[in-house]
Design an enzyme around this catalytic site. Structure first.
Site, PDB file in Angstrom:
ATOM      1  N   LYS A 108       0.842  -1.200   0.000  1.00  0.00           N
ATOM      2  CA  LYS A 108       0.000   0.000   0.000  1.00  0.00           C
ATOM      3  C   LYS A 108       0.875   1.246   0.000  1.00  0.00           C
ATOM      4  O   LYS A 108       2.073   1.194   0.279  1.00  0.00           O
ATOM      5  CB  LYS A 108      -0.914  -0.005   1.217  1.00  0.00           C
ATOM      6  CG  LYS A 108      -0.179   0.097   2.550  1.00  0.00           C
ATOM      7  CD  LYS A 108      -1.136   0.070   3.728  1.00  0.00           C
ATOM      8  CE  LYS A 108      -0.379   0.188   5.050  1.00  0.00           C
ATOM      9  NZ  LYS A 108      -1.282   0.203   6.209  1.00  0.00           N
ATOM     10  N   ARG A 119     -10.756   0.510  15.284  1.00  0.00           N
ATOM     11  CA  ARG A 119     -10.631   1.240  14.019  1.00  0.00           C
ATOM     12  C   ARG A 119     -11.581   0.556  13.041  1.00  0.00           C
ATOM     13  O   ARG A 119     -12.784   0.552  13.255  1.00  0.00           O
ATOM     14  CB  ARG A 119      -9.160   1.212  13.570  1.00  0.00           C
ATOM     15  CG  ARG A 119      -8.738   2.350  12.685  1.00  0.00           C
ATOM     16  CD  ARG A 119      -7.241   2.355  12.452  1.00  0.00           C
ATOM     17  NE  ARG A 119      -6.759   1.136  11.784  1.00  0.00           N
ATOM     18  CZ  ARG A 119      -5.488   0.921  11.477  1.00  0.00           C
ATOM     19  NH1 ARG A 119      -4.566   1.815  11.784  1.00  0.00           N
ATOM     20  NH2 ARG A 119      -5.130  -0.190  10.854  1.00  0.00           N
ATOM     21  N   TYR A 161      15.206  30.413   7.163  1.00  0.00           N
ATOM     22  CA  TYR A 161      14.121  31.224   7.714  1.00  0.00           C
ATOM     23  C   TYR A 161      14.204  31.320   9.234  1.00  0.00           C
ATOM     24  O   TYR A 161      14.414  30.329   9.928  1.00  0.00           O
ATOM     25  CB  TYR A 161      12.764  30.630   7.326  1.00  0.00           C
ATOM     26  CG  TYR A 161      12.453  30.710   5.859  1.00  0.00           C
ATOM     27  CD1 TYR A 161      12.477  31.924   5.184  1.00  0.00           C
ATOM     28  CD2 TYR A 161      12.103  29.564   5.145  1.00  0.00           C
ATOM     29  CE1 TYR A 161      12.168  31.998   3.826  1.00  0.00           C
ATOM     30  CE2 TYR A 161      11.797  29.626   3.796  1.00  0.00           C
ATOM     31  CZ  TYR A 161      11.837  30.837   3.141  1.00  0.00           C
ATOM     32  OH  TYR A 161      11.540  30.906   1.811  1.00  0.00           O
ATOM     33  N   MET A 196      10.876  24.629   1.927  1.00  0.00           N
ATOM     34  CA  MET A 196      10.059  23.817   1.035  1.00  0.00           C
ATOM     35  C   MET A 196      10.898  22.978   0.081  1.00  0.00           C
ATOM     36  O   MET A 196      10.573  21.805  -0.170  1.00  0.00           O
ATOM     37  CB  MET A 196       9.100  24.702   0.234  1.00  0.00           C
ATOM     38  CG  MET A 196       8.177  23.906  -0.677  1.00  0.00           C
ATOM     39  SD  MET A 196       7.002  24.928  -1.592  1.00  0.00           S
ATOM     40  CE  MET A 196       5.898  25.449  -0.274  1.00  0.00           C
TER      41      MET A 196
END
Length: 403
Positions: free
Chosen positions: A44, A146, A280, A328
């Site tokens: 998956k 779940r 940053y 990013m």
């Protein structure tokens, strides 16, 4: 030259190298742990970020008799023309929502997880439309809370499934569940869930269900809980050489090797004075005159921002740490005055053979789990599959897998 060969030989900004020879060896090691049960290779989420088709084929070559996915779309891709998955390998999917492609899944001969009455009703209607019975695995919620059928509703689901089976609309080929705390050795929920699973399986069998397989074991259970193996085990993250939990041991403790190695080419190396802010927010300020290396990977590529000022990187044989915030598309490492050339390799993680960090090192730096580190690597990073079964240098590995 195929697409993978072209990518393999190109100079790339970054690459995730996937060692299919290691994956096959991992599957064989997991089969040895499985107490004779069949093995489902869970592919998956694009094989946990490793490339679903290539990894599925490699797992089958190493003896996986089943493939598992979450969504039906993932499973249908494994049955598509040209996928290369033998017809006798069972493919199962279990994460359904109302209105899903039930008929297509039945016609593709998929195995379908069913954990509630609405799903049983939809699969039955689809089987009637397809004109062939569905292969269904009834899922019991034994304590994870779940997916799956609650114990109080189990009798009703089993009765409805048996009625549909009597009408030729489906076959209940599996009974299954999922463990909540198998990665925490000794957790009291483990034995409680196994007991509940045995009880719910026994009830279904008394009502006439005759499953081909009963299964509850995930990766940590395969490695540490032989009493959970039943007829089939589902191996996910361990197949990719990542430990399900540091609490149960490192991959090498179980004969496993990390499959993915993530590297990038330095985009820039430059001299800066002391007191120079980096990235940053200037959360890192150079303590003195130094050199900075720019690594062209960022959170858009799946590098966790939470590993800012903490993520480890190997550059020219020396371990460095992310300096300041991960942006990013890029982050910076302080090279301490060293001057590797632009294009030099930065290794974020790999199996550790060269002293490079591992997936677990990045998981600890980001305060998360190894699963998240590999699955979040984005599509901008090419997957380069090496040690394919067709490679001449992998002939011995292939022969071992077929033995």
């Amino acid at each position: 030259m195929n697409e993978n060969d072209a990518v393999r030989k190109a100079t790339l900004r970054a690459r995730a190298e996937i060692d299919l020879g290691a994956l096959r060896a991992n599957v064989r090691s997991l089969r040895a742990h499985a107490s004779g049960a069949a093995l489902m290779a869970v592919v998956k989420a694009d094989a946990y970020g490793h490339g679903a088709l290539a990894c599925a084929r490699a797992a089958v070559e190493a003896g996986a008799a089943w493939l598992g996915t979450a969504t039906p779309q993932e499973a249908l891709a494994l049955r598509a023309p040209g996928a290369g998955i033998p017809a006798d390998v069972r493919v199962m999917c279990w994460l359904w929502t109302p209105g899903g492609p039930w008929r297509e899944a039945i016609e593709a001969d998929l195995d379908l997880g069913v954990g509630g009455m609405w799903a049983l009703e939809e699969v039955t209607a689809a089987a009637r439309a397809a004109g062939r019975p569905a292969r269904v695995h009834l899922k019991a919620d034994t304590g994870l809370g779940r997916g799956g059928c609650a114990p109080a509703d189990w009798a009703g689901l089993v009765a409805a499934a048996r009625a549909a089976e009597a009408g030729g609309l489906l076959r209940v080929v599996g009974l299954w569940s999922h463990l909540a705390c198998a990665d925490e050795p000794g957790h009291p929920s483990i034995e409680a869930q196994l007991t509940r699973f045995r009880e719910m399986v026994a009830y279904a069998e008394r009502q006439g269900v005759d499953p081909e397989v009963r299964h509850i074991a995930n990766s940590p259970a395969v490695l540490t809980l032989p009493e959970s193996h039943f007829d089939l085990v589902r191996t996910g993250v361990a197949m990719y050489g990542v430990s399900p939990s540091p609490a149960i041991g490192a991959p090498a403790d179980f004969g496993l090797r990390q499959v993915m190695t993530l590297t990038a080419s330095l985009a820039l190396v430059k001299h800066v004075p002391g007191g120079h802010g980096v990235s940053y927010g200037h959360h890192y300020v150079t303590p003195g005159t130094t050199t900075l290396g720019l690594v062209p990977l960022g959170y858009a590529d799946g590098i966790p921002r939470h590993a800012s000022s903490a993520g480890p990187v190997l550059v020219e044989g020396k371990l460095r740490t992310v300096s300041g915030r991960i942006a990013m598309d890029q982050f910076v490492v302080d090279l301490g005055g060293d001057e590797p050339p632009p294009g030099a390799e930065a290794v974020l993680f790999g199996p550790g053979d060269r002293g490079e960090p591992t997936v677990e090192d990045w998981a600890q730096a980001a305060g998360t789990i190894g699963y998240e580190i590999v699955t979040r690597i984005g599509s901008r990073v090419p997957r380069v599959h090496v040690n394919d079964a067709n490679d001449a240098n992998d002939a011995n590995d292939v022969n071992d897998a077929r033995a």
